[in-house]
Scaffold this motif. Structure first.
Motif, short mmCIF file in Angstrom:
data_model
loop_
_atom_site.label_atom_id
_atom_site.label_comp_id
_atom_site.label_asym_id
_atom_site.label_seq_id
_atom_site.Cartn_x
_atom_site.Cartn_y
_atom_site.Cartn_z
N MET B 59 -84.79 -12.50 -3.47
CA MET B 59 -85.40 -13.09 -2.27
C MET B 59 -84.62 -12.76 -1.01
N GLY B 60 -83.28 -12.76 -1.10
CA GLY B 60 -82.50 -12.37 0.06
C GLY B 60 -82.82 -10.94 0.44
N GLY B 61 -82.89 -10.09 -0.57
CA GLY B 61 -83.21 -8.68 -0.33
C GLY B 61 -84.57 -8.53 0.32
N VAL B 62 -85.56 -9.26 -0.19
CA VAL B 62 -86.91 -9.17 0.38
C VAL B 62 -86.91 -9.66 1.83
N LEU B 121 -87.58 -19.59 0.34
CA LEU B 121 -87.46 -19.40 -1.10
C LEU B 121 -86.04 -18.95 -1.47
N HIS B 122 -85.45 -18.11 -0.60
CA HIS B 122 -84.09 -17.65 -0.85
C HIS B 122 -83.12 -18.84 -0.83
N MET B 123 -83.29 -19.69 0.16
CA MET B 123 -82.44 -20.87 0.24
C MET B 123 -82.64 -21.76 -1.01
N TYR B 124 -83.88 -21.88 -1.41
CA TYR B 124 -84.23 -22.67 -2.59
C TYR B 124 -83.49 -22.12 -3.82
N ARG B 125 -83.55 -20.82 -3.98
CA ARG B 125 -82.88 -20.18 -5.12
C ARG B 125 -81.37 -20.42 -5.04
N VAL B 126 -80.80 -20.19 -3.87
CA VAL B 126 -79.36 -20.35 -3.73
C VAL B 126 -78.98 -21.80 -4.06
N GLY B 130 -76.86 -23.37 -7.51
CA GLY B 130 -75.58 -23.93 -7.07
C GLY B 130 -74.67 -22.88 -6.45
N SER B 131 -75.26 -21.87 -5.85
CA SER B 131 -74.43 -20.75 -5.36
C SER B 131 -73.72 -21.04 -4.06
N TYR B 132 -73.92 -22.26 -3.52
CA TYR B 132 -73.23 -22.60 -2.29
C TYR B 132 -71.86 -23.20 -2.58
N PRO B 135 -66.50 -20.36 -3.96
CA PRO B 135 -65.99 -20.06 -2.61
C PRO B 135 -67.09 -19.69 -1.61
N ARG B 136 -68.34 -20.04 -1.88
CA ARG B 136 -69.42 -19.52 -1.04
C ARG B 136 -69.91 -20.53 0.00
N GLU B 137 -69.13 -21.59 0.27
CA GLU B 137 -69.61 -22.61 1.21
C GLU B 137 -69.96 -22.01 2.56
N VAL B 142 -73.59 -19.81 7.13
CA VAL B 142 -74.15 -18.66 7.85
C VAL B 142 -75.64 -18.57 7.56
N GLY B 143 -76.00 -18.81 6.30
CA GLY B 143 -77.41 -18.77 5.92
C GLY B 143 -78.24 -19.79 6.68
N VAL B 144 -77.72 -21.00 6.85
CA VAL B 144 -78.49 -22.01 7.57
C VAL B 144 -78.78 -21.55 8.99
N ILE B 243 -72.33 -10.34 8.69
CA ILE B 243 -71.33 -11.28 8.15
C ILE B 243 -71.78 -11.79 6.78
N HIS B 244 -73.07 -12.14 6.69
CA HIS B 244 -73.64 -12.69 5.45
C HIS B 244 -73.41 -11.72 4.28
N PHE B 245 -73.75 -10.46 4.48
CA PHE B 245 -73.62 -9.48 3.39
C PHE B 245 -72.16 -9.23 3.06
N GLY B 253 -69.09 -11.31 -4.99
CA GLY B 253 -70.40 -10.82 -5.45
C GLY B 253 -71.34 -11.96 -5.76
N ILE B 254 -72.52 -11.59 -6.26
CA ILE B 254 -73.50 -12.61 -6.60
C ILE B 254 -72.89 -13.61 -7.57
N SER B 255 -73.20 -14.87 -7.34
CA SER B 255 -72.61 -15.91 -8.17
C SER B 255 -73.04 -15.78 -9.62
N GLY B 256 -72.25 -16.37 -10.48
CA GLY B 256 -72.58 -16.37 -11.90
C GLY B 256 -71.72 -17.40 -12.59
C1 HEM Z 1 -82.53 -13.84 7.39
C2 HEM Z 1 -82.22 -14.53 6.39
C3 HEM Z 1 -81.39 -14.13 5.17
C4 HEM Z 1 -81.20 -12.90 4.60
C5 HEM Z 1 -81.80 -11.57 5.02
C6 HEM Z 1 -80.32 -13.11 3.47
C7 HEM Z 1 -79.92 -12.10 2.60
C8 HEM Z 1 -79.16 -12.30 1.46
C9 HEM Z 1 -78.98 -11.34 0.41
C10 HEM Z 1 -79.58 -9.93 0.38
C11 HEM Z 1 -78.19 -11.90 -0.53
C12 HEM Z 1 -77.79 -11.28 -1.88
C13 HEM Z 1 -78.40 -12.04 -3.05
C14 HEM Z 1 -79.85 -12.33 -3.03
O1 HEM Z 1 -80.65 -11.44 -2.69
O2 HEM Z 1 -80.21 -13.46 -3.37
C15 HEM Z 1 -77.85 -13.23 -0.06
C16 HEM Z 1 -77.03 -14.12 -0.71
C17 HEM Z 1 -76.76 -15.41 -0.28
N1 HEM Z 1 -77.41 -16.08 0.73
FE1 HEM Z 1 -78.68 -15.25 2.05
N2 HEM Z 1 -79.99 -14.43 3.38
C18 HEM Z 1 -80.63 -15.09 4.39
C19 HEM Z 1 -80.63 -16.46 4.62
C20 HEM Z 1 -79.90 -17.36 3.87
C21 HEM Z 1 -80.05 -18.79 3.93
C22 HEM Z 1 -81.08 -19.52 4.78
C23 HEM Z 1 -79.12 -19.32 3.09
C24 HEM Z 1 -78.82 -20.77 2.78
C25 HEM Z 1 -79.04 -21.77 3.50
C26 HEM Z 1 -78.39 -18.23 2.50
C27 HEM Z 1 -77.33 -18.36 1.62
C28 HEM Z 1 -76.88 -17.35 0.80
C29 HEM Z 1 -75.81 -17.49 -0.17
C30 HEM Z 1 -74.95 -18.74 -0.40
C31 HEM Z 1 -75.74 -16.27 -0.84
C32 HEM Z 1 -74.81 -15.93 -2.02
C33 HEM Z 1 -75.66 -16.18 -3.26
C34 HEM Z 1 -74.99 -15.85 -4.55
O3 HEM Z 1 -73.85 -15.40 -4.56
O4 HEM Z 1 -75.65 -16.09 -5.58
N3 HEM Z 1 -78.90 -17.05 2.97
N4 HEM Z 1 -78.47 -13.46 1.14
#
Ligand code: HEM
Lengths: 443, 258
Positions: B59-62, B121-126, B130-132, B135-137, B142-144, B243-245, B253-256
């Protein structure tokens, strides 16, 4: 009117024909998967039957005779879901549904059950389309995203829950979560890179089909003199707009959204539970899970759905098959707490600030008038946290420490204040707990 | 005789662009990830579970992909669109009626809606994985911000077609700013900012005015929203995405499961 109806039937049929056919195809595919991959021959056979059923519906629709919900059922739904009663039934109904889903999760995560539920939902939607009111709202171009959101959320919730249920079952047997089984390291090229490529292709195709199939809406040029009724914010803000019914704009539009953002950011810092990181689980983080779902599914998504589909002109509540009548008038007899207190309880008149009062007098008058409300709010926001800390949240308080606990507790109290206020509105017509129009402070 | 493909791949031009041949063996599969600019966002190897679609839903990728789609279609739209009262609506009409392959606006609009959905949906999955948790707080935080900015992108874009739908949705949405505590003309505590008996917060100086650039949704608003929509917010999003990436990698890396 008659011509309109003929046109409408043509439009609906043109939509429902392909719609049912798609469902038939999906069921045919499901039959194959159920039979050969999941080795569930009985469910496979049922799926074949369902597929056949949808083919027949599709044939009817192609020929301009789409079957629909009987008028009596639609009338019943309209009667149940209209006006104030509608808001109550909808909210309690969705809440009850979510609670029921939570407790029956072991049952519905089974693919055959989930598939059946999805089919039922899609069938119900198809049958409802026959109502012009329903069809027009659901097929409005800008509402299509919400319909997709609902189905996507359903799907992903199912996916996540089935993994969580499986993991929780494994945990009981002392086994590690499923995710742990895929522990080996693999190269990113080709596996991840290709997965990403495929995702991109799929998204591109979906977007192209969507863009070709559905025109972006464009109404006539902006005109300040013509206020549309209802005036709605973009769909993702409709939850906030719905809150405006229960709160003043400074709460619904400014304070609560800020708290939602702040609360989201605070989650990682107040959730001290070390379990459940990196795999799906519900049992190991029940509290966090439930709180998030109340906030997200119940207070955010269902309010958006309500605001989009069931709120019509003058922000009145309309049944799903009810025509949006601009003249529908609902009696508004909401009363402030201070009015209740002074008039009904004390039998006195409500103290008012008059223009000849000095500042100090005015403050005293307001404090006197709103005293009860102020005390109640102080009890709720300041008094409750320590009480909870020494009772139900005792263990949490000990582990979280003072600051964390206070942040969490206040966020929760703000969150629950919304449903509380909704209930108070419906049951005793309560408008404001504190009403100080002199400084625009109403709560 | 070498095939056409081979000839191309052996040419000087090709080799100057692609620093490595198509990776088919283990060594080259590793090297390609390190030497290609776009691929080096990824690690070289990853736990199998981290790429499972059933885990991340991609979902993040999409969402990121949709952001790119929006950028490209957005630039194309900017070629045609002028943010003035005289032209805005007209240009959108032209886009619908006369520009060839007229699905540009559709792609951009539905892409934007889709991005709002996928970011939720990405936030929902994260959350559900429990991926927040440490060390991913911080990456969650940043995601919010990214979530908020995605909504603001969509909101500012909503006004640009300048039709009834646009101005009234924005009017309803921005009316709430009038009620901002202290800083809104009709907000609680509005009287606090008062110098020598003169109100500092009026309908021509409050938070809503700052947002709209005027007392009503008008040309100033259109200009403001245009600049925010096309320049400022996308820039901030790009920065935060970087910064997020980066943090996804630095946080292991991706949580597990441990
Ligand atoms: C423009 C919006 C966003 C983009 C493009 C984005 C993109 C990504 C991508 C590509 C990843 C890699 C894993 C994955 O695809 O699930 C990721 C991971 C992550 N994202 Fe986002 N994200 C966005 C918004 C958010 C939001 C809204 C949150 C939470 C409130 C968030 C929290 C996280 C966290 C904690 C990870 C690490 C997950 C893990 O290690 O399993 N992100 N994000």
């Amino acid at each position: 009117m008659h011509v309109d109806h003929v046109l409408f039937m043509q439009q609906v049929s043109a939509f429902l024909g392909p719609y049912y056919l798609t469902l038939a195809l999906l069921n045919a595919i499901a039959a194959a998967v159920l039979t050969y991959q999941l080795k569930n021959a009985r469910a496979g056979l049922i799926s074949v039957g369902v597929s056949f059923f949808f083919v027949i519906l599709s044939a009817f629709a192609w020929n301009g005779l789409p079957p629909g919900l009987p008028q009596s059922v639609r009338d019943m739904a309209n009667v149940a879901l209209t006006g104030n009663r509608g808001a109550v039934i909808y909210t309690l109904g969705t809440t009850a549904l979510l609670i029921a889903l939570f407790f029956t999760r072991k049952y519905w995560v089974r693919p055959a059950v989930a598939w059946g539920a999805l089919n039922a939902a899609l069938l119900l939607m198809g049958l409802s389309m026959i109502s012009p009111a329903f069809f027009n709202i659901v097929s409005k171009a800008d509402n299509v995203p919400i319909v997709s959101l609902v189905f996507l959320l359903g799907f992903f919730t199912w996916l996540a829950t089935s993994k969580a249920v499986a993991n929780d079952e494994r945990a009981k047997q002392g086994l590690p979560p499923l995710e742990k089984l895929d522990d080996e390291k693999i190269l990113v090229w080709p596996d991840l890179v290709y997965t990403e490529l495929i995702c991109m292709v799929v998204v591109t195709v979906v977007l192209l089909v969507w863009a070709i199939g559905l025109k972006a809406p464009l109404e006539f040029c902006a005109e300040r003199a013509k206020t549309p009724n209802p005036s709605k914010a973009p769909w993702y803000f409709l939850g906030l707009q719905e809150m405006l019914v229960y709160y003043d704009p400074w709460m619904a539009g400014v304070v609560l959204p800020s708290l939602v953002l702040f609360g989201l950011m605070a989650i990682p810092y107040i959730d001290f539970n070390k379990k459940g990181c990196g795999y799906y689980t519900i049992a190991q983080r029940k509290f966090a899970y439930c709180m998030f779902q109340i906030g997200f599914l119940e207070l955010w998504v269902t309010l958006i759905v309500l605001g989009t589909f069931l709120r019509g002109p003058n922000w009145n509540f309309f049944g799903p098959f009810e025509d949006w009548d601009t003249h529908k008038v609902l009696a508004l007899n909401n009363v402030n707490l201070s009015d209740y207190f002074w008039i009904d309880v004390l039998g006195a008149s409500v103290p008012r600030v008059t223009s000849d009062m000095t500042g100090g007098d005015a403050v005293i008058t307001v404090l006197k008038r709103e005293g009860l409300g102020i005390v109640l709010l102080l009890i709720y926001f300041i008094g409750l946290p320590p009480v909870l800390a020494s009772t139900v949240f005792r263990k949490m308080f000990v582990r979280m420490g003072f600051i964390r606990y206070m942040v969490m507790c206040n966020l929760l109290l703000f969150m629950t204040a919304l449903p509380l206020k909704m209930v108070l509105r419906w049951t005793v017509n309560l408008k404001y707990i504190i009403y100080i129009p002199e400084i625009f402070l109403n709560f | 005789m070498p095939s056409l493909g081979e000839t191309i791949r052996n040419s000087q031009v090709w080799k100057s662009i692609f620093r490595h041949p198509m990776p088919v063996d283990r060594r080259n599969r590793i090297v390609v990830m390190l030497t290609n600019f776009f691929l080096h966002l990824h690690p070289v190897s990853i736990k199998k579970q981290g790429i499972a679609l059933s885990y991340t839903w991609c979902m993040g990728g999409v969402t990121f992909f949709l952001f790119l789609v929006e950028t490209i279609t957005g630039v194309l739209l900017m070629f045609y669109y002028r943010p003035t009262l005289q032209w805005a609506f007209h240009d959108i009409q032209e886009l619908r009626d006369t520009v060839s392959l007229g699905i540009l606006r559709e792609l951009h609009r539905w892409g934007g809606h889709a991005m709002v959905i996928t970011v939720w949906l990405h936030m929902y999955r994260v959350f559900l994985t429990g991926s927040y948790k440490p060390p991913r707080e911080f990456n969650w935080v940043v995601g919010v911000f990214l979530l908020l900015l995605t909504l603001l992108l969509s909101f500012t874009g909503y006004l640009l077609p300048w039709d009834q739908l646009a101005i009234w949705a924005i009017t309803v949405g921005s009316n709430m700013a009038r009620a901002t505590p202290v800083l809104g003309n009709e907000g609680p505590g509005q009287q606090i900012l008062n110098v020598g008996g003169i109100d500092m917060i009026t309908n021509a100086s409050d938070a809503r005015f700052g947002l709209l650039g005027a007392r009503i949704v008008g040309e100033e608003t259109l200009n403001r929203f245009y600049v925010l929509h096309c320049v400022f917010i996308p820039l901030v999003v790009s920065l935060l995405l970087a910064i997020h990436f980066w943090r996804v990698r630095k946080d292991g890396g991706i949580s597990g499961p441990l």
